[in-house]
Design a protein around this motif. Structure first.
Motif, mmCIF file in Angstrom:
data_model
loop_
_atom_site.group_PDB
_atom_site.id
_atom_site.type_symbol
_atom_site.label_atom_id
_atom_site.label_comp_id
_atom_site.label_asym_id
_atom_site.label_seq_id
_atom_site.Cartn_x
_atom_site.Cartn_y
_atom_site.Cartn_z
ATOM 1 N N GLY A 46 -4.224 20.521 -7.365
ATOM 2 C CA GLY A 46 -2.907 20.851 -7.306
ATOM 3 C C GLY A 46 -2.386 20.409 -8.696
ATOM 4 O O GLY A 46 -1.255 20.784 -9.312
ATOM 5 N N LYS A 47 -3.383 20.125 -10.073
ATOM 6 C CA LYS A 47 -2.835 19.799 -11.114
ATOM 7 C C LYS A 47 -3.561 20.758 -12.259
ATOM 8 O O LYS A 47 -4.659 20.872 -12.015
ATOM 9 N N ILE A 48 -2.903 21.158 -13.001
ATOM 10 C CA ILE A 48 -3.676 21.864 -14.209
ATOM 11 C C ILE A 48 -4.368 20.803 -15.032
ATOM 12 O O ILE A 48 -3.749 19.925 -15.823
ATOM 13 N N VAL A 49 -5.726 20.888 -15.256
ATOM 14 C CA VAL A 49 -6.466 19.965 -15.931
ATOM 15 C C VAL A 49 -6.862 20.430 -17.313
ATOM 16 O O VAL A 49 -7.065 19.693 -18.203
ATOM 17 N N ASN A 76 5.173 17.996 -13.705
ATOM 18 C CA ASN A 76 4.572 17.223 -12.506
ATOM 19 C C ASN A 76 3.287 18.222 -12.200
ATOM 20 O O ASN A 76 2.531 17.894 -11.477
ATOM 21 N N LEU A 77 3.205 19.488 -12.896
ATOM 22 C CA LEU A 77 1.908 20.415 -12.719
ATOM 23 C C LEU A 77 0.827 20.026 -13.582
ATOM 24 O O LEU A 77 -0.297 20.337 -13.262
ATOM 25 N N LEU A 78 1.189 19.628 -14.696
ATOM 26 C CA LEU A 78 0.210 19.164 -15.822
ATOM 27 C C LEU A 78 -0.413 17.515 -15.461
ATOM 28 O O LEU A 78 0.179 16.892 -15.325
ATOM 29 N N HIS A 79 -1.588 17.535 -15.495
ATOM 30 C CA HIS A 79 -2.525 16.462 -15.276
ATOM 31 C C HIS A 79 -2.027 15.663 -16.603
ATOM 32 O O HIS A 79 -1.909 16.037 -17.499
ATOM 33 N N ASP A 80 -2.136 14.165 -16.480
ATOM 34 C CA ASP A 80 -1.776 13.377 -17.495
ATOM 35 C C ASP A 80 -2.629 13.595 -18.373
ATOM 36 O O ASP A 80 -2.252 13.620 -19.530
ATOM 37 N N ASP A 81 -4.068 13.811 -18.169
ATOM 38 C CA ASP A 81 -5.052 14.004 -19.306
ATOM 39 C C ASP A 81 -5.362 15.494 -19.638
ATOM 40 O O ASP A 81 -6.518 15.823 -19.918
ATOM 41 N N SER A 119 -5.071 26.980 -5.884
ATOM 42 C CA SER A 119 -5.176 27.087 -7.287
ATOM 43 C C SER A 119 -4.014 28.252 -7.702
ATOM 44 O O SER A 119 -3.334 28.081 -8.414
ATOM 45 N N LEU A 120 -4.118 29.163 -7.029
ATOM 46 C CA LEU A 120 -3.022 30.344 -7.079
ATOM 47 C C LEU A 120 -1.611 29.818 -6.982
ATOM 48 O O LEU A 120 -0.893 30.368 -7.618
ATOM 49 N N ASP A 121 -1.516 29.135 -5.826
ATOM 50 C CA ASP A 121 -0.213 28.677 -5.673
ATOM 51 C C ASP A 121 0.377 27.811 -6.606
ATOM 52 O O ASP A 121 1.365 27.928 -7.276
ATOM 53 N N THR A 122 -0.624 26.919 -7.333
ATOM 54 C CA THR A 122 -0.154 25.870 -8.393
ATOM 55 C C THR A 122 0.109 26.742 -9.690
ATOM 56 O O THR A 122 1.145 26.621 -10.352
ATOM 57 N N ALA A 123 -0.792 27.880 -10.143
ATOM 58 C CA ALA A 123 -0.313 28.583 -11.152
ATOM 59 C C ALA A 123 0.705 29.349 -10.777
ATOM 60 O O ALA A 123 1.552 29.419 -12.030
ATOM 61 N N VAL A 161 -5.761 30.943 -19.135
ATOM 62 C CA VAL A 161 -6.821 30.716 -18.212
ATOM 63 C C VAL A 161 -6.351 29.143 -17.918
ATOM 64 O O VAL A 161 -6.232 28.328 -18.859
ATOM 65 N N LEU A 162 -6.138 28.924 -16.773
ATOM 66 C CA LEU A 162 -5.985 27.737 -16.229
ATOM 67 C C LEU A 162 -6.781 26.937 -15.431
ATOM 68 O O LEU A 162 -7.498 27.488 -14.392
ATOM 69 N N ARG A 163 -7.501 25.821 -15.598
ATOM 70 C CA ARG A 163 -8.369 25.190 -14.480
ATOM 71 C C ARG A 163 -7.685 24.192 -13.999
ATOM 72 O O ARG A 163 -6.799 23.084 -14.326
ATOM 73 N N ILE A 164 -7.636 24.372 -12.454
ATOM 74 C CA ILE A 164 -6.643 23.488 -11.605
ATOM 75 C C ILE A 164 -7.619 22.725 -10.668
ATOM 76 O O ILE A 164 -8.594 23.031 -10.023
#
Length: 130
Positions: free
Chosen positions: A110-113, A26-31, A5-9, A104-107
């Protein structure tokens, strides 16, 4: 999970700061669900990557291309949540804003949801965005 999660952020904020929209996409989830604070033209919930990109494009247009997260002070993680203390700024002909905030990101996988944003001075941000 925390390091993923930290690496993705970390990758997300680096891409934002570098204007690398392909990586951001690419890091953002489609939804992805995006919670934009305040009481201005950009406030409210956006659902889906396309809606988020449309909002961000509007912010860049309204700020004459100057809106930026210029500093990421710290990234902190708790499971699938990452909190980032940041500083952001923007200007246009007749107005400017600069303030601290918290993102605040919920991951997941590997995708930010989901994203929640908090502004240090909501009234000033509302006045800037209109």
């Amino acid at each position: 999970m925390a390091s993923t999660s930290l690496d993705t952020a970390r990758s997300y904020f680096q891409a934002i700061q570098n204007g690398d929209l392909d990586t951001v996409g690419n890091l953002l989830h489609d939804d992805v669900v995006w919670h934009q604070p305040g009481d201005n033209q950009f406030s409210g919930e956006r659902n889906g990557r396309d809606a988020v990109f449309a909002m961000l494009g509007g912010m860049m247009e309204a700020s004459q291309g100057t809106f930026t997260i210029d500093t990421v002070h710290a990234l902190m993680t708790n499971g699938d949540l990452v909190a980032a203390t940041i500083h952001f700024a923007g200007r246009r002909d007749d107005a400017a804003m600069a303030m601290d905030g918290v993102d605040v990101l919920r991951i997941e996988a590997g995708k930010i949801v989901e994203v929640w944003l908090f502004s240090g001075d909501p009234a000033a941000e509302d006045a800037f965005w209109g």
